[in-house]
Write an enzyme that holds these catalytic residues in place. Structure first.
Site, mmCIF file in Angstrom:
data_model
loop_
_atom_site.group_PDB
_atom_site.id
_atom_site.type_symbol
_atom_site.label_atom_id
_atom_site.label_comp_id
_atom_site.label_asym_id
_atom_site.label_seq_id
_atom_site.Cartn_x
_atom_site.Cartn_y
_atom_site.Cartn_z
ATOM 1 C CG ASP A 1 24.809 8.915 -17.960
ATOM 2 O OD1 ASP A 1 24.080 9.908 -17.729
ATOM 3 O OD2 ASP A 1 24.797 8.295 -19.036
ATOM 4 C CE1 TYR B 1 31.044 3.652 -22.663
ATOM 5 C CE2 TYR B 1 30.813 3.679 -25.061
ATOM 6 C CZ TYR B 1 30.512 4.216 -23.828
ATOM 7 O OH TYR B 1 29.695 5.312 -23.749
ATOM 8 N NE ARG C 1 27.562 7.570 -21.295
ATOM 9 C CZ ARG C 1 27.571 6.392 -20.679
ATOM 10 N NH1 ARG C 1 28.242 5.369 -21.208
ATOM 11 N NH2 ARG C 1 26.954 6.214 -19.521
ATOM 12 C CG ASP D 1 -0.179 -0.078 2.528
ATOM 13 O OD1 ASP D 1 1.048 -0.323 2.493
ATOM 14 O OD2 ASP D 1 -0.806 0.100 3.584
ATOM 15 C CD GLU E 1 24.696 12.321 -21.580
ATOM 16 O OE1 GLU E 1 23.604 12.237 -22.162
ATOM 17 O OE2 GLU E 1 25.000 11.613 -20.604
ATOM 18 C CG HIS F 1 19.402 11.162 -25.768
ATOM 19 N ND1 HIS F 1 18.811 12.028 -24.872
ATOM 20 C CD2 HIS F 1 20.401 10.551 -25.082
ATOM 21 C CE1 HIS F 1 19.434 11.939 -23.699
ATOM 22 N NE2 HIS F 1 20.401 11.060 -23.798
ATOM 23 C CG HIS G 1 21.249 1.529 -19.999
ATOM 24 N ND1 HIS G 1 20.378 1.018 -20.939
ATOM 25 C CD2 HIS G 1 21.633 2.736 -20.474
ATOM 26 C CE1 HIS G 1 20.258 1.877 -21.939
ATOM 27 N NE2 HIS G 1 21.007 2.931 -21.674
ATOM 28 C CD GLU H 1 24.569 10.023 -24.370
ATOM 29 O OE1 GLU H 1 25.006 9.246 -23.508
ATOM 30 O OE2 GLU H 1 23.365 10.292 -24.515
ATOM 31 C CG HIS I 1 26.612 4.980 -27.323
ATOM 32 N ND1 HIS I 1 26.839 6.328 -27.491
ATOM 33 C CD2 HIS I 1 27.505 4.563 -26.387
ATOM 34 C CE1 HIS I 1 27.808 6.722 -26.687
ATOM 35 N NE2 HIS I 1 28.246 5.662 -26.020
ATOM 36 C CG HIS J 1 16.554 8.643 -23.627
ATOM 37 N ND1 HIS J 1 16.676 7.521 -22.861
ATOM 38 C CD2 HIS J 1 17.834 9.039 -23.873
ATOM 39 C CE1 HIS J 1 17.954 7.235 -22.646
ATOM 40 N NE2 HIS J 1 18.670 8.149 -23.249
ATOM 41 C CG ASP K 1 21.560 12.413 -19.964
ATOM 42 O OD1 ASP K 1 22.393 11.907 -19.195
ATOM 43 O OD2 ASP K 1 21.085 11.822 -20.953
#
Length: 444
Positions: free
Chosen positions: A257, A385, A403, A38, A405, A351, A240, A381, A347, A358, A268
Site C-alpha cells: 500500500d 483478511y 487488498r 537540531d 486499491e 476515502h 497500518h 480499496e 473497513h 485521507h 494511494d
C-alpha cells in the site's frame, strides 16, 4: 504541470465569497517539525495554506478580509536574511512573496502583532480553526482579550471554524488538480510494477520499499504521500503495518500500500501479489473475490449515487464470495445485516483523496450520505483478511490478507481510474513477474 496563479486567486475569491460580512479568515502555514535535537524533518506545507497560496515557506500566515479596499488577501511571511539564507536556503521575503502569490499586500511576520489586532478590531466573526496551531491560538486569544477589555469596546469578535467552508471547496477538484493526481498515480503505478518485477523469496520487505522510493524520487516525486506498507504473509493482516522489516517467504503473498506525493497531491494504491510470482489456488480464489468487489464498487461511482453505494456493492460481492468458499454460512442478506462479514472485511471501501491522502470533506451532510458529484476524487480499496488463527476456517485460507486499491476521479462523463497502469488481474500480475524474471536473468 502546476496550479496557476490565477487558480489560486479563484480559490481565495470563492472562499471570501462564502464568508459572512464584516468577518475575517486566518490560515496559518505549517511549522517546521523537529526530528532530533537540531535536525528537522523535510518541510511539508499545510494543505489548507498551500491550497490558497501555493507558498512553500514556514512562519507564514494568510489573512482574508472581505471588502478591504487595499486588497482582500494579505500574506505575512519571513523577511530576507542573508546570514540565515546562507545556511538554510533562500527566502522570498514579503515583496517577492506578494508577486509570487498574486497578492496586493505582504508583510513581515515579525509585524503581525502590530497589524493583525487592528484588522480584528470591529469584526463580528473570525474564521479560524482552533487546536492545530497552539502558539497561534494563544496569540489570537491574547489579541481578543485586549480588544474585549479596551475602553468603550463593543466586544471581541466571535470565532468560528474555517474548516467546513474551506474543506468543502477542496473536496471538488479542478482539471489542473486532477492532472496532478493522475501524474502522482502514474508514478506510483510504476513503483508498484517495479516492486512486482524485482520481488523474490528471501528479500526483505524494506528492499521492496526501496524499489518504490527509487521510482518515486527518479520521477520527481521526492516524498511518499504516506508511510509505505509492505507486508508479506501475516503482516498483510495489519492494516497500518509500516515496520517493513520481515523477510519475504516463498508461497506467501505480499501486500503493498504505497503512493507518492507529486507537487502537493497524493496517490494511494494497493496491490497484493505472490512473492514467488504464482498465486496458489486458495490465494487466487480469495483474490478474485476482492477484485470483483472492487469492480462492483467502481461501477457505483456515478453522479447522483451517494457515498455509501460503492461500499454496499463491495460488501455484497465479498459476502457472496466468502459464502461460496464456505468461510461464511447463512443467508447473504442476513450476513450483511448482522455484520458477520466484518471478521474478514472490517473497513470501508474508500476515502476522499487529494492534497492529503485521507483528504478533507464530509462524508455525510445533514445526517445523510453525501451525493457523488463530478470533481470528487476518492479511493476504492476492498479487502479480505483471514486471521492466521481464525477458527472455523480451512487451514489453506488462514493467514491470507488481500487488498486492492485504486484512485478514482469522478468526471462529467463518468469515473476515471487514475491508477489503471498498476496491474491487478491475476494474469497480468503473473505475466509481469515472469517478465521480471527474464530481466533479472539477462542482468546476471
Amino acid at each position: 504541470m502546476n496550479i496557476s496563479k490565477a487558480e489560486y486567486a479563484r480559490r481565495r475569491q470563492r472562499l471570501i465569497e462564502g464568508l459572512d460580512e464584516n468577518s475575517l479568515a486566518i490560515v496559518p502555514a505549517a511549522r517546521e517539525q523537529l526530528r532530533s535535537r537540531d535536525t528537522y524533518f523535510p518541510f511539508r506545507q499545510d494543505s489548507d495554506f498551500s491550497y490558497l497560496t501555493g507558498f512553500d515557506e514556514p512562519e507564514s500566515l494568510l489573512v482574508l478580509v472581505p471588502g478591504r479596499k487595499q486588497g482582500e488577501a494579505l500574506l505575512f511571511c519571513r523577511e530576507r536574511d542573508a546570514e540565515k539564507e546562507m545556511w538554510d536556503g533562500p527566502r522570498r521575503g514579503p515583496e517577492q512573496a506578494a508577486e509570487y502569490c498574486g497578492l496586493c499586500d505582504a508583510f513581515p511576520i515579525g509585524d503581525l502583532d502590530d497589524i493583525l489586532p487592528g484588522l480584528l478590531e470591529g469584526r463580528d466573526l473570525i474564521y479560524y480553526t482552533m487546536g492545530r496551531f497552539p502558539q497561534l491560538d494563544r496569540r489570537l486569544q491574547g489579541y481578543l482579550q485586549t480588544i474585549e477589555s479596551a475602553p468603550a469596546s463593543s466586544g471581541a469578535p466571535e470565532m468560528l471554524s474555517l474548516d467546513p467552508l474551506l474543506h468543502d471547496l477542496r473536496l471538488f477538484k479542478s482539471a489542473a488538480e486532477i492532472r496532478l493526481m493522475a501524474k502522482a498515480a502514474e508514478i506510483s503505478a510504476e513503483g508498484h510494477k517495479r516492486a512486482m518485477q524485482r520481488c523474490r523469496p528471501g528479500m526483505f520487505e524494506y528492499q521492496l520499499e526501496a524499489e518504490l522510493l527509487h521510482t518515486f524520487t527518479a520521477a520527481g516525486a521526492r516524498e511518499p504521500a504516506y508511510s509505505s506498507i509492505v507486508g508479506g504473509g501475516r503482516n498483510a493482516l495489519v492494516m497500518h503495518y509500516i515496520a517493513n522489516s520481515a523477510p519475504l517467504k516463498n508461497g506467501d503473498l505480499v501486500l503493498i500500500d504505497a503512493g507518492c506525493e507529486y507537487r502537493g497531491y497524493a496517490a494511494d494504491i494497493t496491490r497484493t501479489f505472490p512473492v514467488n510470482g504464482r498465486f496458489s489456488g486458495p490465494q487466487k480464489a480469495v483474490y478474485e473475490i476482492v477484485l470483483a468487489s472492487q469492480q462492483a464498487a467502481i461501477e457505483k461511482i456515478v453522479a447522483g449515487n451517494d457515498w455509501d453505494h460503492p461500499h454496499l456493492a463491495s460488501v455484497e460481492v465479498i459476502v457472496r464470495g466468502l459464502k461460496d468458499l464456505g468461510l461464511l454460512k447463512g443467508d447473504v442478506h442476513g450476513l450483511i445485516e448482522s455484520g458477520a462479514y466484518r471478521r474478514f472485511y472490517m473497513h470501508r471501501v474508500g476515502h476522499w483523496l487529494g492534497m492529503d491522502v485521507h483528504d478533507v470533506g464530509d462524508y455525510k451532510v445533514h445526517g445523510q450520505w453525501r451525493q457523488l458529484e463530478p470533481g470528487m476524487t476518492m479511493t476504492v480499496e476492498p479487502g479480505i483478511y483471514i486471521g492466521a488463527e481464525e477458527s472455523g476456517v480451512p487451514e489453506k485460507f488462514r493467514g491470507i490478507g488481500i487488498r486492492i486499491e485504486d484512485d478514482i476521479a469522478l468526471l462529467k462523463d463518468g469515473a476515471q481510474i487514475l491508477s489503471a497502469a498498476a496491474p491487478k488481474s491475476v494474469a497480468d500480475i503473473e505475466y509481469l513477474m515472469r517478465s521480471g524474471d527474464l530481466v533479472q536473468e539477462a542482468l546476471l
